[in-house]
Design an enzyme around this catalytic site. Structure first.
Site, PDB file in Angstrom:
ATOM      1  CE  LYS A  22       4.165   2.263 -17.914  1.00 30.50           C
ATOM      2  NZ  LYS A  22       5.250   1.703 -18.762  1.00 30.50           N
ATOM      3  CG  ASN A  23       0.372   1.682 -19.435  1.00 34.12           C
ATOM      4  OD1 ASN A  23       1.473   2.227 -19.532  1.00 34.12           O
ATOM      5  ND2 ASN A  23       0.205   0.382 -19.631  1.00 34.12           N
ATOM      6  NE  ARG A  92       7.207   3.017 -28.882  1.00 34.87           N
ATOM      7  CZ  ARG A  92       7.870   3.189 -30.018  1.00 34.87           C
ATOM      8  NH1 ARG A  92       9.159   2.960 -30.071  1.00 34.87           N
ATOM      9  NH2 ARG A  92       7.253   3.617 -31.096  1.00 34.87           N
ATOM     10  CB  CYS A 116      10.249  -1.866 -24.590  1.00 34.87           C
ATOM     11  SG  CYS A 116       9.818  -1.904 -22.837  1.00 34.87           S
ATOM     12  NE  ARG A 121       6.378  -0.682 -28.520  1.00 30.96           N
ATOM     13  CZ  ARG A 121       6.468  -0.543 -27.207  1.00 30.96           C
ATOM     14  NH1 ARG A 121       5.370  -0.474 -26.477  1.00 30.96           N
ATOM     15  NH2 ARG A 121       7.644  -0.480 -26.609  1.00 30.96           N
ATOM     16  CG  ASP A 304       1.430  -4.169 -21.387  1.00 30.44           C
ATOM     17  OD1 ASP A 304       2.279  -4.349 -22.277  1.00 30.44           O
ATOM     18  OD2 ASP A 304       1.021  -3.039 -21.074  1.00 30.44           O
ATOM     19  CB  VAL A 326      -0.908  -6.915 -29.432  1.00 28.05           C
ATOM     20  CG1 VAL A 326      -0.734  -5.410 -29.281  1.00 28.05           C
ATOM     21  CG2 VAL A 326      -2.340  -7.327 -29.090  1.00 28.05           C
ATOM     22  NE  ARG A 396      10.386   2.212 -19.513  1.00 30.87           N
ATOM     23  CZ  ARG A 396       9.632   1.463 -20.313  1.00 30.87           C
ATOM     24  NH1 ARG A 396       9.921   0.190 -20.519  1.00 30.87           N
ATOM     25  NH2 ARG A 396       8.578   1.985 -20.914  1.00 30.87           N
TER      26      ARG A 396
END
Length: 419
Positions: A22-23, A92, A116, A121, A304, A326, A396
């Site tokens: 996905k990313n 996002r 989220c 962020r 993640d 992070v 998602r």
């Protein structure tokens, strides 16, 4: 609204194939906006976030068709510059259309993003990058409004590495006049996946995978096709699933080199991990050993995977310390894991996890994407039944996770939750 129900105790065995990342898919979808033409994207996961990005592209004028795991995007008539709040608030990653729309059309109006709920962020780095490239940028009633007749190559130095801001800066710079150098750039594999796609469109990019990326701007780019890389976070999640159930699972399509930090920590915990052709074989031990984890930008341990690893450590022998450097607020899964019997104490961004012999099934609530996965993983070994509500979060980022786990022998299914 759906819930996922898990009957714990099954030992996972068998073979699964990892979906596309996905990313990686989302910024690649955004990058199609840089050039008029027709693009074919293959190995795209069927996820809520991907469907949201499809809607964003359509609003901007693209024609998008999705068949199975391929997407065709025709950007010939993309001449609208606004990504509305109704779509961007749900994800996002929608902000990654800012750079391509601005670079191609000279103007972009993109809603401030959602996604989220945990942790700040900010979009400051995205705005800084566009300003560094010569755009005027203002915040107007919840929208980022950027304008530039043509962007200019520049030096962009990020205070800290940001995947999204690096991607936005890269895409915008491909059509800028001159050379752009991005310092303290993110180095995640998804950055290189985007860079490779942009190169196939005719962009000149060097240094992706390092902290310094150089882009030579072009007058125009062309359409191209791409096969999306496998999802290293999904691969890591299924490695944890095999480990936590003392299973034996062949994870096809996973790239062990891109999962280095997760593989290293799992091996420390006593998990057997073997690279095989086109995949990874994972065998869980009879009892896991406690391992300390500190998240960091790639190639460090990914934030993640923090929640999933905490679920794993909750049934390991001894105590472990899980620190997230992070996203300091990414611990909304802790009280839900405690409902299952996990022994976890918190001090700001540090969790001390004392392994217990058994977790117990309970009703829990998913609070974000990776927390959802952690609760399902815990449910796999909990005694009795675990019900995970609000699983729209997991949709998602994981394609049919309950079906994949069921194929490995897990007793897991999806139900409609009571209203």
């Amino acid at each position: 609204m759906d819930k996922i129900v898990v009957e714990g105790g099954a030992q996972l065995k068998g073979e699964i194939r990892i979906s596309g990342a996905k990313n990686a898919a989302l910024p690649i979808m955004a990058a199609t906006l840089l050039s008029p033409g027709k693009f074919l994207l293959s190995n795209v996961p069927r996820l809520r976030d991907v469907l949201t990005m499809e809607h964003v592209l359509r609003v901007l004028g693209a024609q998008v068709t999705h068949h199975d795991h391929s997407i065709t995007v025709d950007t010939t008539n993309c001449n609208y510059h606004e990504a509305p709040y109704e779509l961007v608030k749900t994800m996002r990653a929608s902000i990654c259309v800012l750079g391509p729309v601005l670079a191609r059309l000279g103007r972009a109006r993109v809603s401030l993003p959602g996604g989220c709920a945990w942790g700040p962020r900010p979009v400051d780095f995205h705005i800084k990058a566009m300003r560094d490239l010569g755009a005027t940028v203002e915040i107007d009633h919840g929208y980022i409004v950027a304008e530039a007749k043509r962007l200019k190559g520049a030096s962009i130095v990020f205070e800290k590495s940001s995947v999204g801001a690096t991607e936005n800066a890269m895409m915008a710079a491909t059509l800028a006049d001159g050379t752009t150098v991005i310092e303290n750039a993110a180095s995640e594999p998804e950055i290189s996946a985007l860079a490779n796609f942009l190169r196939s469109m005719g962009a000149v990019i060097d240094g992706d995978g390092t902290g310094t990326i150089t882009i030579e701007g072009a007058d125009e780019l062309r359409s191209a096709d791409v096969n999306v890389v496998p999802d290293r976070i999904e691969a890591g999640t299924f490695m944890v699933a095999a480990a936590i159930t003392r299973g034996d699972v062949l994870i096809m399509g996973a790239d062990i080199a891109q999962c280095g930090a997760v593989v290293s920590k799992l091996r420390e915990a006593g998990v057997e991990i073997i690279a095989v052709e086109d995949g990874i074989r994972v065998r869980g031990p009879e009892r896991l050993e406690s391992v300390n984890v500190t998240t960091a930008p790639y190639p460090g341990f990914p934030t993640d995977m923090q929640a999933q690893f905490m679920a794993l450590m909750s049934v390991a022998g001894g105590s472990s310390v899980v620190t997230d450097t992070v996203y300091a607020d990414r611990f909304s899964h802790v009280p839900e894991l405690r409902r299952l019997g996990a022994d976890i104490t918190m001090d700001r961004n540090v969790a001390v996890v004392t392994g217990v012999e058994h977790l117990s099934g309970a009703k829990v609530m998913a609070t974000d994407l990776r927390a959802s996965a952690a609760l399902i993983l815990a449910g796999l070994v909990a005694e009795g039944t675990t019900e995970v509500s609000r699983v729209y979060h997991i949709d998602r980022g994981y394609e049919a996770i309950e079906k994949k786990l069921s194929g490995l022998g897990a007793h897991i299914w999806r139900e409609k939750a009571a209203a």
